[in-house]
Write an enzyme that holds these catalytic residues in place. Structure first.
Site, short mmCIF file in Angstrom:
data_model
loop_
_atom_site.label_atom_id
_atom_site.label_comp_id
_atom_site.label_asym_id
_atom_site.label_seq_id
_atom_site.Cartn_x
_atom_site.Cartn_y
_atom_site.Cartn_z
N GLU A 75 0.82 -1.22 0.00
CA GLU A 75 0.00 0.00 0.00
C GLU A 75 0.85 1.27 0.00
OE1 GLU A 75 -2.68 -0.99 -0.77
OE2 GLU A 75 -3.81 -2.17 0.68
N HIS A 96 -6.85 -2.54 9.97
CA HIS A 96 -8.01 -3.38 9.68
C HIS A 96 -8.74 -3.62 11.00
CE1 HIS A 96 -5.86 -5.37 5.92
NE2 HIS A 96 -5.95 -4.04 5.84
N TYR A 121 -15.35 14.36 20.22
CA TYR A 121 -14.00 13.97 19.81
C TYR A 121 -13.97 13.32 18.43
CZ TYR A 121 -10.92 15.65 23.32
OH TYR A 121 -10.15 16.49 24.07
N HIS A 161 -12.52 -3.07 3.80
CA HIS A 161 -11.08 -3.09 4.01
C HIS A 161 -10.69 -2.42 5.34
CE1 HIS A 161 -6.94 -2.47 1.82
NE2 HIS A 161 -6.80 -2.80 3.09
P1 13P Z 1 1.11 -5.00 3.62
O1 13P Z 1 1.51 -6.17 4.48
O2 13P Z 1 1.67 -5.10 2.22
O3 13P Z 1 1.44 -3.68 4.30
O4 13P Z 1 -0.45 -5.05 3.45
C1 13P Z 1 -1.25 -5.12 4.62
C2 13P Z 1 -2.50 -4.40 4.46
O5 13P Z 1 -3.02 -3.88 5.42
C3 13P Z 1 -3.14 -4.31 3.12
O6 13P Z 1 -4.13 -3.35 3.11
#
Ligand code: 13P
Length: 212
Positions: A75, A96, A121, A161
């Protein structure tokens, strides 16, 4: 100690904190900071934020060239896109974290702002949170969609995501990410019960008194 060394250590320290607080799991998420020459330090791909080795954190040029360290996050290109659009941004946290990801999987009528202004906040640290359409992790099209959202927003939510939060410092990006996850948690805790988000007047007052 050089600025770069200090920032490498800070990334590892905040990565461990996010992991210990349950906001990062496995190898999900990535963190970056901008250096004075425009290059960035970014966590290596497939690394666990809980166990980063400061010396192996990747260094990537503004054009995406890998300059040092382990292979960078897939990313890295959306991190670069945010820095290119937001001159004040010095750090980015992408997670995530469970409740925010759950919000990113819901159907939203207004994709311009996917969380209500439940608390002061949240308004002060996040404000409006747009939903960026789904693209595969690492897709350059994702980086371009992120670039579009970054023009007007320090924080955004990637569909199915997770969140991206940029800020003037790593500390602030971490705190704002935590605030976002707490609001997402409150959103599900409240569920379908009648709730009373802040009024437009209250939001305007916060934006006036605490400009971003
Ligand atoms: P990376 O391990 O390449 O940083 O990817 C992890 C991730 O959060 C993908 O969105």
């Amino acid at each position: 100690m050089s600025d770069e060394t200090r920032l490498r250590e800070a990334i590892a320290r905040y990565g461990a904190i996010l992991y210990q607080r349950g906001l990062a799991h496995g190898t999900a998420g990535n963190i970056s900071v901008r250096l004075d020459d425009g290059s960035i330090l970014v966590t290596p791909t497939n690394s666990c934020l809980g166990f980063l080795d400061p010396g192996r954190i990747s260094k990537v040029g503004n054009d995406g060239t890998v300059l040092a360290g382990d292979p960078p996050s897939k990313e890295a290109f959306f991190h670069l896109a945010v820095y290119q659009e937001r001159s004040a941004a010095q750090a980015i946290v992408h997670l995530h974290c469970t409740h925010s990801v759950a919000v990113s999987c819901l159907c939203h009528e207004d994709t311009g702002n996917v969380l209500p202004p439940l608390t002061a906040y949240h308004v002060m640290r996040i404000g409006k949170l747009p939903l960026v359409p789904y693209f595969r992790p690492g897709d350059r099209a994702l980086a371009e969609a992120v670039r579009n959202a970054a023009r007007d927003h320090a924080a955004m939510l990637l569909a199915n995501h997770g969140p991206i939060v940029s800020a003037r410092s790593l500390e602030e990006a971490v705190y704002n990410s935590e605030e976002l996850e707490e609001t997402a948690k409150l959103f599900f805790l409240i569920g379908n019960r009648p709730s009373r988000p802040l009024t437009c007047e209250a939001v305007e007052e916060l934006n006036r008194v605490f400009p971003s």
